[in-house]
Enzyme design. Structure first.
Site, PDB file in Angstrom:
ATOM      1  N   GLU A 177       3.547  -5.608   7.427  1.00  0.00           N
ATOM      2  CA  GLU A 177       2.518  -5.030   6.551  1.00  0.00           C
ATOM      3  C   GLU A 177       1.785  -6.090   5.739  1.00  0.00           C
ATOM      4  O   GLU A 177       2.232  -6.447   4.647  1.00  0.00           O
ATOM      5  CB  GLU A 177       3.150  -3.991   5.603  1.00  0.00           C
ATOM      6  CG  GLU A 177       2.124  -3.347   4.669  1.00  0.00           C
ATOM      7  CD  GLU A 177       2.707  -2.279   3.735  1.00  0.00           C
ATOM      8  OE1 GLU A 177       3.943  -2.142   3.668  1.00  0.00           O
ATOM      9  OE2 GLU A 177       1.907  -1.608   3.067  1.00  0.00           O
ATOM     10  N   LYS A 219       1.312  -2.578  10.083  1.00  0.00           N
ATOM     11  CA  LYS A 219       0.901  -1.631   9.037  1.00  0.00           C
ATOM     12  C   LYS A 219      -0.207  -2.271   8.216  1.00  0.00           C
ATOM     13  O   LYS A 219       0.043  -2.980   7.247  1.00  0.00           O
ATOM     14  CB  LYS A 219       2.105  -1.282   8.149  1.00  0.00           C
ATOM     15  CG  LYS A 219       1.782  -0.349   6.983  1.00  0.00           C
ATOM     16  CD  LYS A 219       3.024   0.311   6.413  1.00  0.00           C
ATOM     17  CE  LYS A 219       2.690   1.136   5.184  1.00  0.00           C
ATOM     18  NZ  LYS A 219       3.783   2.006   4.759  1.00  0.00           N
TER      19      LYS A 219
END
Ligand code: 13P
Length: 336
Positions: A177, A219
């Site tokens: 992420e 992500k």
């Protein structure tokens, strides 16, 4: 590492019509959310709130996996089952946030670096024993005219790659992420530029660290106008810019993209995902891993009162259903 098992888990997390619920708020973050609603910040309230989320009837129809926090993966439901068992009963894959948060980057006080690599191999082994099958690490990248520095992008990419390699070694699918924040006055063009640079740097490091790309999920943030920017890009422009950015930086070997919501309104996060899925085939599944955009109405309705739990569960299920429809490009405003 068993590549086929990693690939199977990654694909199950982005199964058609399902997405991920991020319920991994750290102690300080969940405290902030509770305080905003005058809910007392206690371990029992955190446990009761997470129990309400995880036991929502039918949640497994729309939610493939849930990201837990260190405290949460050790907690139990009222009936004595561990939360991991509660999720398994729902057909939901348990995951765990493993970073230890972002701090100021030494030498670059306006940039952040995420910590948590020391001792990570041992912590991952424990989480795997507790039943986790995937992990998450969040890098936080703030934007203005002069930031982030190249050093910030490189340091965070290196940390994400080391986290991903260690997770795969432990048999866990890493959710990588790199969040480029939407806070600030920047234009969507500037957000695009930073997001593209961050993603390209991340995939360079993943490759250098021999991360098996078929066994990760990315992500990312969507590419948006800064929250305080005077011109706000519309839905089609956000969808187009986000897809263009991903096509430039994300290898087709990656099975899925699971967006964060990042402070968008609940409906916006759903609309943007829907618009991207309406564009047509992409090399990767385009899905969600939302925290606030799935939980906000449920948390507001619950507000610390046990009698509200049923209604709060319905609100969670509704957002999950809307986002599941958006995965198929079948969401419309009349679902609200
Ligand atoms: P938001 O969807 O609230 O941005 O949270 C997703 C997340 O897990 C951030 O790390």
């Amino acid at each position: 590492m068993k590549p086929h098992e990693l690939e199977a888990t990654a694909r199950a997390l982005v199964a058609a019509g399902k997405g991920i619920l991020a319920a991994d708020e750290s102690g300080p973050t969940i405290a902030k959310r509770f305080q905003a609603l005058a809910v007392p910040v206690t371990e029992e309230n955190r446990r009761a709130y997470r129990e309400l989320l995880f036991t929502a009837p039918g949640l497994g129809e729309f939610i493939s996996g849930i990201i837990l926090y260190d405290e949460t993966i050790r907690q139990k439901a009222t009936d004595g089952a561990t939360f991991v068992e509660v999720l398994q009963r729902q057909g939901i894959i348990p995951g765990i946030k493993v970073d230890l948060g972002a701090k100021a980057l030494a030498g670059f006080p306006e940039d952040k670096i995420t910590e948590g690599l020391d001792g990570l191999r041992e912590r991952l082994a424990e989480y795997a024993r507790l039943g986790a099958r995937f992990t998450k690490w969040r890098a936080v990248i703030a934007v203005d005219d002069d930031h982030p520095s190249r050093t910030c992008l490189a340091a965070n990419a290196e940390a994400l790659a080391r986290f991903a390699a260690l997770s795969q070694e432990a048999g866990l699918v890493p959710i990588v992420e790199p969040e480029v924040l939407m806070d600030g006055e920047h234009t969507i063009e500037r957000h695009f530029e930073v997001t593209a640079a961050a993603q390209q740097r991340v995939f360079q490091s993943l490759s250098e660290h021999r991360v098996h790309l078929e066994g990760i999920l990315l992500k990312p943030n969507m590419v948006l106008s800064g929250k305080e920017c005077s011109h706000q890009a519309g839905m089609e422009q956000v969808a187009e810019a986000t897809l263009r950015c991903l096509r430039r930086g994300v290898p087709a070997a990656v099975p899925g993209i699971v967006f964060l919501s990042g402070g968008q309104s609940d409906e916006q996060a759903t609309e943007h995902l829907n618009a991207m899925n309406r564009v047509g085939p992409a090399p990767w599944a385009l899905s969600f891993s939302y925290g606030r955009a799935l939980q906000a109405p449920a948390l507001r309705i619950w507000a610390g009162v046990a009698a509200n739990a049923g209604l709060a569960q319905k609100a969670l299920l509704h957002r999950a259903q809307c986002n599941a429809a958006a995965r198929l490009g079948k969401y419309s405003a009349d679902m609200e």
